[in-house]
Structure formats: structure tokens, C-alpha cells
Design a protein around this motif. Structure first.
Motif, PDB file in Angstrom:
ATOM      1  N   SER A 343       0.856  -1.176   0.000  1.00 25.46           N
ATOM      2  CA  SER A 343       0.000   0.000   0.000  1.00 25.46           C
ATOM      3  C   SER A 343       0.898   1.234   0.000  1.00 25.46           C
ATOM      4  O   SER A 343       2.129   1.103   0.027  1.00 25.46           O
ATOM      5  CB  SER A 343      -0.931  -0.002   1.217  1.00 25.46           C
ATOM      6  OG  SER A 343      -2.019   0.873   1.039  1.00 25.46           O
ATOM      7  N   ARG A 455      -1.577   1.120  -4.946  1.00 26.22           N
ATOM      8  CA  ARG A 455      -0.808  -0.102  -4.710  1.00 26.22           C
ATOM      9  C   ARG A 455       0.177  -0.325  -5.869  1.00 26.22           C
ATOM     10  O   ARG A 455      -0.204  -0.218  -7.032  1.00 26.22           O
ATOM     11  CB  ARG A 455      -1.743  -1.302  -4.560  1.00 26.22           C
ATOM     12  CG  ARG A 455      -2.771  -1.116  -3.447  1.00 26.22           C
ATOM     13  CD  ARG A 455      -3.466  -2.406  -3.080  1.00 26.22           C
ATOM     14  NE  ARG A 455      -4.616  -2.178  -2.208  1.00 26.22           N
ATOM     15  CZ  ARG A 455      -4.554  -1.988  -0.889  1.00 26.22           C
ATOM     16  NH1 ARG A 455      -3.370  -1.980  -0.292  1.00 26.22           N
ATOM     17  NH2 ARG A 455      -5.644  -1.801  -0.178  1.00 26.22           N
ATOM     18  N   ALA A 460       2.290  -6.178  -5.249  1.00 27.98           N
ATOM     19  CA  ALA A 460       0.902  -6.496  -4.903  1.00 27.98           C
ATOM     20  C   ALA A 460       0.656  -8.003  -4.875  1.00 27.98           C
ATOM     21  O   ALA A 460       1.244  -8.766  -5.643  1.00 27.98           O
ATOM     22  CB  ALA A 460      -0.048  -5.829  -5.884  1.00 27.98           C
ATOM     23  N   GLN A 464      -5.357  -7.626  -4.731  1.00 26.36           N
ATOM     24  CA  GLN A 464      -5.149  -6.223  -4.366  1.00 26.36           C
ATOM     25  C   GLN A 464      -5.477  -5.254  -5.508  1.00 26.36           C
ATOM     26  O   GLN A 464      -5.621  -4.061  -5.279  1.00 26.36           O
ATOM     27  CB  GLN A 464      -3.712  -5.997  -3.876  1.00 26.36           C
ATOM     28  CG  GLN A 464      -3.455  -6.567  -2.490  1.00 26.36           C
ATOM     29  CD  GLN A 464      -2.287  -5.910  -1.795  1.00 26.36           C
ATOM     30  OE1 GLN A 464      -1.137  -6.059  -2.203  1.00 26.36           O
ATOM     31  NE2 GLN A 464      -2.566  -5.164  -0.738  1.00 26.36           N
ATOM     32  N   PRO A 466      -3.981  -3.711  -8.253  1.00 28.65           N
ATOM     33  CA  PRO A 466      -3.206  -2.466  -8.312  1.00 28.65           C
ATOM     34  C   PRO A 466      -3.586  -1.551  -9.467  1.00 28.65           C
ATOM     35  O   PRO A 466      -3.546  -0.322  -9.316  1.00 28.65           O
ATOM     36  CB  PRO A 466      -1.764  -2.961  -8.451  1.00 28.65           C
ATOM     37  CG  PRO A 466      -1.879  -4.338  -9.017  1.00 28.65           C
ATOM     38  CD  PRO A 466      -3.137  -4.901  -8.421  1.00 28.65           C
TER      39      PRO A 466
END
Length: 503
Positions: A343, A455, A460, A464, A466
Motif C-alpha cells: 500500500s 498499490r 501487490a 489487491q 493495483p
């Protein structure tokens, strides 16, 4: 001479006699490849070469076992491969260096893995001062080849990371402050499109594709060559001044203050690079590690005074040295299962302190869940995301990472939470704890108005998403390029590996 077919046992062993009499997709796909490429470039599960390629993955978690593995050796062979796979509607994954950590990052279970490992050459053009790097190259050999000419590129900081995925996901290097993301320094991509065409994407030709590839990952085609701007070393013998520093965990508050101050003042010394890691190793316990580097080999710089002044230093490897020795120093241990989550936040001591406090709670719980003998490392790193770094993207034709608006208000820090361990059951046990750690830091950051909601694709984990975090403008550019260069959606439908375009 008749080219032997590739026997793929999984289909037949799992099927009944009636099913076996029907067409087997795995057999069709792999045999079609073996008929059009040299048979020693198509590996089936029964061959030692197949096993060797599976062992080449950095993360055991990512090393899925496909129907077969095909290793093209040129852009023309990649073109043949993608046309065959498209014609037969064969699912596929793409492997460059194999440093992605999660299942499906760079491989496929039910399908064909396109392994670019044979395409690992690096060349230097003296007149244009550009380096041409193939996707299967690892960064230490790239640096060693270019060092003979007194130059470098914005390559990876870990010797074993591959060029392809690193550059297509952004790429953080020792030169990030002065040259931006590694992808910002690619002046031309040679790309094989879904229909087999080989095109060059640069500022003059296919400029929309050129921009989209800088952060857009494998969503448009297979990149078979990266042409990059080079950087001259100020000292061809000892390339960089820097190294690792370790501290007692009791120095956390001072280490955080030094890192925050460094990030906000990095623009005063664009030749500098630094980050800090909080780690837990069962045989050692908790530890703080900072890495510093000056790419002009300036050992008199005062930029790192704050980091060097953190109390409780227990070791230092700081010196002037060749770049390959530094990338070896940062080399991640290979052959284990890995979970990475990521993050990004505003550069603020509060969110880093919260993440470290949570780390101090989570790391012992992970060790208890998996046992000390199976745990290699739990770690959380914080790296700069600065205005100087992001500004290089626009100066070099733009990228799709979507950080411009985020750095307008403040500099940021990139958070990477990592666990490395042995055993599939242990990986399963650690995953919810790693997600608890990441989720809790994200929630704290949101509550304190410190979240960037971004992200980094190369760090990642599955789920997630990204690319969605880049923002709507970037996603629209990516979608437009994909619709233009892959109108039938081959790299969304048949490509099973990596992160795809949000729907």
C-alpha cells in the motif's frame, strides 16, 4: 525428420477411457507448439528441463505446473507461439524472471507457460547511448554487461529480479529520485501483439501503447525487447557509495523520524536513495535495517546524516563498490513460499509507527502459527515516493501509474509487507495474519487522512487490484490501448497470469 509430439500425461491420467477418446486441449496445445518450434524448446512435465524451469521461480508459491512450457528464443518465435495459442484457444501464462510471488503471478496451472528465459541478452549502442535488454534478463548480468561500457540503466536492486515484469510494473531503482520509475526510462518497447504482429512502441510510433506499457503490465502483448536510456557512472571502478545499516529495535522512533526527514528532503540530493525495513528473523529476533546509496559515489554527502545518526547501530556495510555487489546484498532468499502485500501513504511518522507496532504484534503470531524452523522472515519496508521521482514520468512522455495528483499534496511512502516461509500449510496459516496487518494499517491511514489508496503492482498480492488503484484516467488510457492493440481481448481472456485490466 519427424518432430516428436509432447506427451502431457495429466489429461489422460485424469480422464476415463471415453473422455480420453475425445480431444484433449492440453495435448492439442502442446503438440501444436512442438510442431512449429524446435522440440527442445517445448517441455512436458515428464522432462528434466520442465522440472528445472519450475525450480527457477523465486517463490515456490508461484511455481504452478502447466501442461507444458514453451521457451521462444526470438520475437519471431514469440509471434509464432502467440498465434498458435490463439488459434487453438489455449490458456497461457507469461514468465520473464519469475519474481512474482503468488500463484498465477507468472504461470498457469491449466494451460501453457510462455517462458522468456532464453531471451536474456543485453547489448549497448554507443552512438545512441541506449541499452537493449530482453525480458528474461536478470539485473546483475545486465549491470555487469553495461559496466564494461561505463554505463548503467534504472534496473532492479535485487540481482535475481527479471527485467520484463519489473519494467512493465513500474520499477524502483537506485536512481529513482533523479530518473523516476524504471519504466520512465524505456524509450522503445518491441512488442508482439495478439495477432502476431511485431511493433515498436515509442514517442513517435504507437505512442499510446508506449505510455500504457509503463505500468500497464502484460495487458497488451508480450514485450520482447526494452530499449533504455543509459546513465554514465561518475566512477567506473566503484559505481556507488552505500550499503546496509542495522539497528536495535529499540531505535524505532528515531529510525522513523530519520526516514520521514530523508523522504521530505530527498529532492536536495537527487543522487541519493534510501529505505528502511523492520524485520523479524526467528534466529535473531527483531531488527531494523536501512539501506542507503549515492549513485554518484559521493561519500561526503550529508544526505544520510539522519539515518547514520540513529542510535543503536549494530552493523554497517557502507562502502564504495560495484553495483553488482549491492544487488547481491539486497538479494532475497529463493526457494521459499512468499506472501507480499502493499500500500502507499502520505509521508507521516504516525502511519509508519502504527505499521511497526502492528508488525511487532503480528510477527510473533506468524512464528507461532508456522513454527520457527519453517519461518524465514517477516518484514515491512518503507520506501520513498517523492515529487522528484514522480515528475520524471511526465518529463519522459508519461506513464499510467497515476501518482501525479497524489504527490501534489505531499511526498509519500511505499509500504511492502513480506513473509517468507516453508510449507503450503504454513503459507495458508500466515495469509490471514498478513492480511490483518495490511488491512489494519490501511484502515488507520484512512482514519488519519494519510491513505493514498494506491498499490504498487510489483509488490501487490492476488486480489489487491493495483491497476484499479491508478485512478480512472489511467485505467481509461489502459483500456483504450488494449482495445486498439488487442481488440479480441486475448490478453484478458486467454492470458491467465498477472494483473488484468479492471472491468
Amino acid at each position: 525428420m519427424r518432430v516428436p509430439s509432447v506427451f502431457v500425461p495429466s489429461c489422460w491420467l485424469l480422464a476415463g477411457l471415453a473422455a480420453a477418446a475425445r480431444t484433449c486441449p492440453s495435448q492439442d496445445c502442446c503438440n501444436a507448439l512442438s510442431k512449429h518450434l524446435p522440440h527442445d524448446q517445448v517441455y512436458s512435465p515428464s522432462t528434466p528441463s520442465y522440472v528445472d524451469r519450475i525450480k527457477s521461480y523465486f517463490s515456490v508459491s508461484a511455481a504452478l505446473q502447466p501442461w507444458c512450457i514453451v521457451l521462444p528464443s526470438s520475437a519471431q518465435e514469440v509471434s509464432s507461439v502467440i498465434q498458435i495459442l490463439t488459434e487453438h484457444q489455449c490458456p497461457f501464462g507469461i514468465l520473464s524472471g519469475g519474481h512474482g510471488v503468488f500463484p498465477g503471478a507468472n504461470s498457469v496451472q491449466s494451460g501453457v507457460t510462455i517462458d522468456l528465459g532464453l531471451m536474456n541478452a543485453t547489448t549497448y549502442d554507443v552512438e545512441s547511448k541506449t541499452a537493449s535488454i530482453q525480458p528474461g534478463s536478470r539485473w546483475k548480468p545486465v549491470f555487469e554487461t553495461l559496466a564494461r561500457h561505463g554505463v548503467a540503466v534504472t534496473g532492479g536492486r535485487d540481482s535475481d529480479v527479471g527485467a520484463g515484469g519489473f519494467l512493465l510494473g513500474g520499477g524502483n531503482s537506485f536512481w529513482s529520485a533523479s530518473h523516476g520509475w524504471a519504466c520512465d526510462n524505456v524509450v522503445n518497447f518491441e512488442v508482439v501483439l495478439a495477432d502476431g504482429r511485431i511493433v515498436n512502441a515509442n514517442a513517435d510510433d504507437h505512442a499510446d501503447l508506449w505510455t500504457a506499457l509503463k505500468g500497464g503490465s502484460g495487458n497488451f502483448g508480450i514485450v520482447t525487447r526494452f530499449d533504455m536510456k543509459t546513465i554514465e557512472y561518475s566512477n567506473p571502478q566503484n559505481h556507488i557509495y552505500g550499503g546496509s545499516l542495522t539497528y536495535k529495535p529499540e531505535s524505532t522512533k528515531e529510525a522513523i523520524a530519520a526516514l520521514v526527514d530523508y523522504v521530505d528532503n530527498q529532492s536536495k540530493d537527487l543522487a541519493s536513495h534510501a529505505y528502511t525495513v523492520w524485520g523479524h528473523i526467528p534466529s535473531i529476533g527483531a531488527i531494523i535495517m536501512s539501506f542507503i546509496a549515492n549513485v554518484l559515489n559521493d561519500d561526503s554527502t550529508s544526505t544520510f546524516d539522519g539515518i547514520l545518526g540513529v542510535p543503536g547501530m549494530t552493523s554497517s556495510s557502507v562502502r564504495s563498490d560495484v553495483i553488482g555487489n549491492f544487488t547481491d546484498e539486497i538479494l532475497s532468499p529463493k526457494g521459499y513460499r512468499n506472501i507480499w502485500e502493499t500500500s502507499a501513504y502520505k509521508n507521516d511518522a504516525r502511519v509508519i509507527q502504527f505499521a511497526v507496532d502492528k508488525f511487532n504484534e503480528i510477527a510473533p503470531r506468524i512464528e507461532a502459527a508456522v513454527s520457527p524452523e519453517n519461518l524465514i522472515l517477516v518484514a515491512g519496508s518503507f520506501q520513498p515516493l517523492t515529487k522528484s521521482m514522480v515528475s520524471q514520468g511526465a518529463a519522459n512522455g508519461g506513464n499510467v501509474l497515476g501518482l501525479e495528483e497524489r504527490v501534489e499534496e505531499s511526498n509519500g511512502v511505499l509500504f511492502n509487507a513480506v513473509v517468507s516461509l516453508a510449507g503450503a500449510k504454513n503459507e495458508k496459516a500466515a495469509l490471514p495474519l498478513m492480511r490483518e496487518w495490511m488491512d489494519s494499517v490501511d484502515e488507520f491511514a484512512k482514519s488519519a487522512d494519510l491513505s493514498w489508496g494506491w498499490r504498487y503492482l510489483n509488490y501487490a498480492y492476488a486480489g489487491q487490484d493495483p491497476i484499479a488503484s491508478y485512478g480512472s484516467d489511467s485505467v481509461e488510457k489502459i483500456k483504450a490501448a488494449a482495445a486498439k492493440y488487442d481488440p479480441h481481448g486475448v490478453f484478458q481472456k486467454l492470458r491467465m497470469s498477472g494483473f488484468k485490466i479492471p472491468t
